[in-house]
Design a protein around this motif. Structure first.
Motif, PDB file in Angstrom:
ATOM      1  N   GLU A  35       0.791  -1.239   0.000  1.00  0.00           N
ATOM      2  CA  GLU A  35       0.000   0.000   0.000  1.00  0.00           C
ATOM      3  C   GLU A  35       0.822   1.287   0.000  1.00  0.00           C
ATOM      4  O   GLU A  35       0.305   2.354  -0.305  1.00  0.00           O
ATOM      5  CB  GLU A  35      -0.980   0.002   1.188  1.00  0.00           C
ATOM      6  CG  GLU A  35      -0.375   0.278   2.563  1.00  0.00           C
ATOM      7  CD  GLU A  35       0.220  -0.947   3.243  1.00  0.00           C
ATOM      8  OE1 GLU A  35       0.399  -0.903   4.465  1.00  0.00           O
ATOM      9  OE2 GLU A  35       0.537  -1.948   2.560  1.00  0.00           O
ATOM     10  N   VAL A  36       2.125   1.215   0.322  1.00  0.00           N
ATOM     11  CA  VAL A  36       2.893   2.453   0.511  1.00  0.00           C
ATOM     12  C   VAL A  36       3.525   2.973  -0.774  1.00  0.00           C
ATOM     13  O   VAL A  36       3.469   4.164  -1.061  1.00  0.00           O
ATOM     14  CB  VAL A  36       3.960   2.275   1.622  1.00  0.00           C
ATOM     15  CG1 VAL A  36       4.772   3.554   1.791  1.00  0.00           C
ATOM     16  CG2 VAL A  36       3.291   1.912   2.943  1.00  0.00           C
ATOM     17  N   PRO A  39       0.584   3.609  -4.763  1.00  0.00           N
ATOM     18  CA  PRO A  39      -0.449   4.565  -5.220  1.00  0.00           C
ATOM     19  C   PRO A  39       0.041   5.545  -6.284  1.00  0.00           C
ATOM     20  O   PRO A  39      -0.651   5.772  -7.283  1.00  0.00           O
ATOM     21  CB  PRO A  39      -0.848   5.314  -3.942  1.00  0.00           C
ATOM     22  CG  PRO A  39      -0.346   4.529  -2.802  1.00  0.00           C
ATOM     23  CD  PRO A  39       0.770   3.668  -3.300  1.00  0.00           C
ATOM     24  N   ASN A  65       1.344  -0.332   6.800  1.00  0.00           N
ATOM     25  CA  ASN A  65       0.526   0.592   7.595  1.00  0.00           C
ATOM     26  C   ASN A  65      -0.576  -0.070   8.407  1.00  0.00           C
ATOM     27  O   ASN A  65      -1.298   0.608   9.116  1.00  0.00           O
ATOM     28  CB  ASN A  65      -0.162   1.601   6.652  1.00  0.00           C
ATOM     29  CG  ASN A  65       0.735   2.774   6.333  1.00  0.00           C
ATOM     30  OD1 ASN A  65       1.843   2.856   6.837  1.00  0.00           O
ATOM     31  ND2 ASN A  65       0.266   3.675   5.513  1.00  0.00           N
ATOM     32  N   LEU A  79      -4.549   8.266   7.376  1.00  0.00           N
ATOM     33  CA  LEU A  79      -3.619   8.059   6.261  1.00  0.00           C
ATOM     34  C   LEU A  79      -3.497   6.570   5.928  1.00  0.00           C
ATOM     35  O   LEU A  79      -3.535   6.167   4.759  1.00  0.00           O
ATOM     36  CB  LEU A  79      -2.242   8.649   6.585  1.00  0.00           C
ATOM     37  CG  LEU A  79      -1.164   8.425   5.513  1.00  0.00           C
ATOM     38  CD1 LEU A  79      -1.493   9.179   4.224  1.00  0.00           C
ATOM     39  CD2 LEU A  79       0.219   8.814   6.012  1.00  0.00           C
ATOM     40  N   SER A  80      -3.368   5.743   6.962  1.00  0.00           N
ATOM     41  CA  SER A  80      -3.251   4.295   6.748  1.00  0.00           C
ATOM     42  C   SER A  80      -4.503   3.760   6.054  1.00  0.00           C
ATOM     43  O   SER A  80      -4.414   2.965   5.116  1.00  0.00           O
ATOM     44  CB  SER A  80      -3.062   3.572   8.082  1.00  0.00           C
ATOM     45  OG  SER A  80      -1.893   4.025   8.720  1.00  0.00           O
ATOM     46  N   GLN A  82      -6.584   5.374   4.189  1.00  0.00           N
ATOM     47  CA  GLN A  82      -6.619   5.866   2.795  1.00  0.00           C
ATOM     48  C   GLN A  82      -5.684   5.051   1.897  1.00  0.00           C
ATOM     49  O   GLN A  82      -6.061   4.663   0.786  1.00  0.00           O
ATOM     50  CB  GLN A  82      -6.218   7.346   2.786  1.00  0.00           C
ATOM     51  CG  GLN A  82      -6.403   8.014   1.436  1.00  0.00           C
ATOM     52  CD  GLN A  82      -5.846   9.432   1.446  1.00  0.00           C
ATOM     53  OE1 GLN A  82      -5.655  10.038   2.499  1.00  0.00           O
ATOM     54  NE2 GLN A  82      -5.574   9.967   0.255  1.00  0.00           N
ATOM     55  N   GLN A  83      -4.481   4.752   2.397  1.00  0.00           N
ATOM     56  CA  GLN A  83      -3.520   3.990   1.579  1.00  0.00           C
ATOM     57  C   GLN A  83      -4.027   2.576   1.310  1.00  0.00           C
ATOM     58  O   GLN A  83      -3.910   2.069   0.193  1.00  0.00           O
ATOM     59  CB  GLN A  83      -2.152   3.948   2.281  1.00  0.00           C
ATOM     60  CG  GLN A  83      -1.423   5.276   2.191  1.00  0.00           C
ATOM     61  CD  GLN A  83       0.068   5.138   2.475  1.00  0.00           C
ATOM     62  OE1 GLN A  83       0.489   4.301   3.254  1.00  0.00           O
ATOM     63  NE2 GLN A  83       0.863   5.976   1.856  1.00  0.00           N
ATOM     64  N   THR A  86      -6.955   2.704  -1.106  1.00  0.00           N
ATOM     65  CA  THR A  86      -6.476   3.014  -2.467  1.00  0.00           C
ATOM     66  C   THR A  86      -5.927   1.746  -3.124  1.00  0.00           C
ATOM     67  O   THR A  86      -6.156   1.493  -4.312  1.00  0.00           O
ATOM     68  CB  THR A  86      -5.393   4.123  -2.422  1.00  0.00           C
ATOM     69  OG1 THR A  86      -5.950   5.265  -1.763  1.00  0.00           O
ATOM     70  CG2 THR A  86      -4.928   4.511  -3.813  1.00  0.00           C
TER      71      THR A  86
END
Length: 468
Positions: A35-36, A39, A65, A79-80, A82-83, A86
């Motif tokens: 995930e990091v 995106p 995350n 933030l986690s 959202q990642q 995504t």
């Protein structure tokens, strides 16, 4: 005709095109994503109106995350969340297999690839993550790439790469009592430094390496990046084939036999030439621990932090002074006996079932020190399920350890599992940089055995004193 190294045999099979005086176009067999670092690559692809070229060669998971508690609930950190969301959307849009939260195969990317049999000898493997070198334990060329390169692989299934120089590290002999693969790699890095293999791809060889299990080999290849290498690898052998046979994505029947016959050709020829060779006697390696802020600053557990006058280079001396200041430690002093407040057992370096068994072998029937917080974080849902089935969780819980759910956890300060500022953490992870485990956290890298010993005693301990 001169013999070829293991690296050269795999590399040459994957070169699509050579550019005169420039890099080579290298075909990539497997692309792992999380995930990091994905995106921005997906966004870049869409901006150019492109689709993922070969989605079935891409495997995704959520690991960096993710929370390691209450994974059935929505992720609390914005933030986690959202990642991870995504990643779910991108994988759906591009028809990519995702082992997300709640999936029985979810886990740290470098743990699930091997345990599912996705990682196989002779492959080229990339991921937007520096510890992709882990997969080299299977006799593959595996390395981390940047986000723009992730986009390049999405679009073409190829990468522009310059061929690195080649180094072989030979370790001969038998490892002593209480010495495991994490000690081996920490010893190597302490000998050649955190930049000693810069520009090289490293092959680990010798009788001590051949005697290791696959899980132990993965630990060594995982940290090859910590000495500046592009990656690390080990030639496949019967140990490799036994580990792979019968796994989820490993070939079966006649295809297995045919693949195995190909894999048996993957070794460095007797007359192959390396740019550099390093020879190490396994008997010289003791349980190791780091004292500084890079993985090269390591000593034997009974050793002394180097005295400043013993370091001839001024720049290195300045680095060590800065590191010791951050760590609250003194040159010329012992680390053994130093009180610690945290123990973290996990990460893509040491969160496999074998690591947890090692820890259980030390803590069974013992209780943790009351001043120490201990977190055990399995590397995948499969490791977690197996630990429970083997009764390891019961041993940990009776010792007062906290067992969490799969994820990268306290290896890096990207999720909730951070080490408080100023506190020491003996960690089985791979990096001890300033702030890596949280702002102001002080990390001492060590093996699962050394971490387990410190959890029981509350101080930096030589595990050999606890081994009957």
């Amino acid at each position: 005709m001169m013999g070829k190294t293991l690296f050269e045999k795999i590399w040459e099979k994957h070169v699509v095109r050579s550019i005169e005086g420039g890099p080579e176009v290298l075909y990539i067999d497997k692309h792992f994503i999380h995930e990091v670092t994905s995106p921005q690559a997906f966004a870049g692809l869409e901006k150019r109106g492109l689709k993922v070229f070969r989605p079935h060669q891409v495997v995704a998971t959520a690991d960096h995350n993710v929370p390691t508690q209450n994974q059935h609930l929505p992720i609390g950190d914005q933030l986690s969340r959202q990642q991870v969301n995504t990643l779910i959307e991108n994988c759906k849009k591009h028809d990519i297999e995702l082992y997300g939260l709640g999936h029985p195969f979810q886990g740290i990317v470098h743990v699930i690839g091997p345990e599912l049999g996705i990682t196989q000898p002779g492959m080229t493997i990339v991921c937007g993550d520096s510890h992709t070198s882990t997969h080299g334990a299977f006799g593959s060329i595996a390395f981390g790439i940047g986000t723009s390169e992730v986009e390049m692989v999405f679009a073409t299934q190829c990468l522009l790469q310059s061929k690195p120089k080649l180094m072989r590290i030979n370790i001969e002999g038998e490892l002593g009592k209480g010495v495991v693969s994490k000690d081996v790699i920490l010893y190597i890095i302490s000998q050649i430094s955190a930049s000693g293999a810069t520009g090289y791809f490293v092959e680990f060889a010798g009788s001590a390496i051949r005697a290791l299990s696959m899980e132990a080999r993965m630990t060594i290849c995982n940290m090859s990046i910590e000495m500046g290498a592009r990656g690390g690898m080990i030639a496949p052998d019967e140990t490799t084939f036994e580990y792979l046979q019968g796994r989820q994505f490993t070939p079966t029947g006649e295809r297995w036999e045919s693949k195995k016959a190909q894999w048996q050709q993957l070794y460095s020829d007797a007359d192959a030439v390396f740019n550099k060779e390093v020879n190490i006697n396994a008997a010289d390696i003791e349980p190791m621990i780091t004292y500084g802020t890079n993985p090269g600053l390591g000593i034997a557990i009974n050793g002394l932090i180097p005295a400043l006058e013993s370091i001839p280079e001024e720049s290195e001396r300045k680095n060590i002074i800065k590191a010791l200041d951050y760590m609250g430690l003194q040159a010329g002093k012992a680390l053994k006996g130093t009180p610690i407040q945290n123990v973290f057992i996990g990460s893509c370096t040491n969160s496999r079932i074998e690591d947890l068994r090692l820890v259980a072998s030390i803590v069974k029937g013992r209780k943790k020190n009351e001043h120490v917080k201990v977190m055990i974080v399995p590397g995948s849902q499969q490791v977690a399920a197996q630990a429970k089935a083997e009764g390891l969780n019961k041993i940990f819980e009776e010792a007062g350890f906290e067992v969490r759910q799969a994820g990268c956890s306290a290896c890096l300060g990207m999720n909730e599992d951070k080490v408080p500022a100023g506190e020491y953490c003996i960690s089985t992870s791979n990096r001890n940089f300033e702030g890596r485990q949280g702002a102001g956290a002080r990390t001492l890298l060590a093996s699962p055995l050394t971490a387990a010993a410190a959890a029981i005693t509350g101080v930096v301990t030589d595990v050999r004193e606890l081994l009957s």
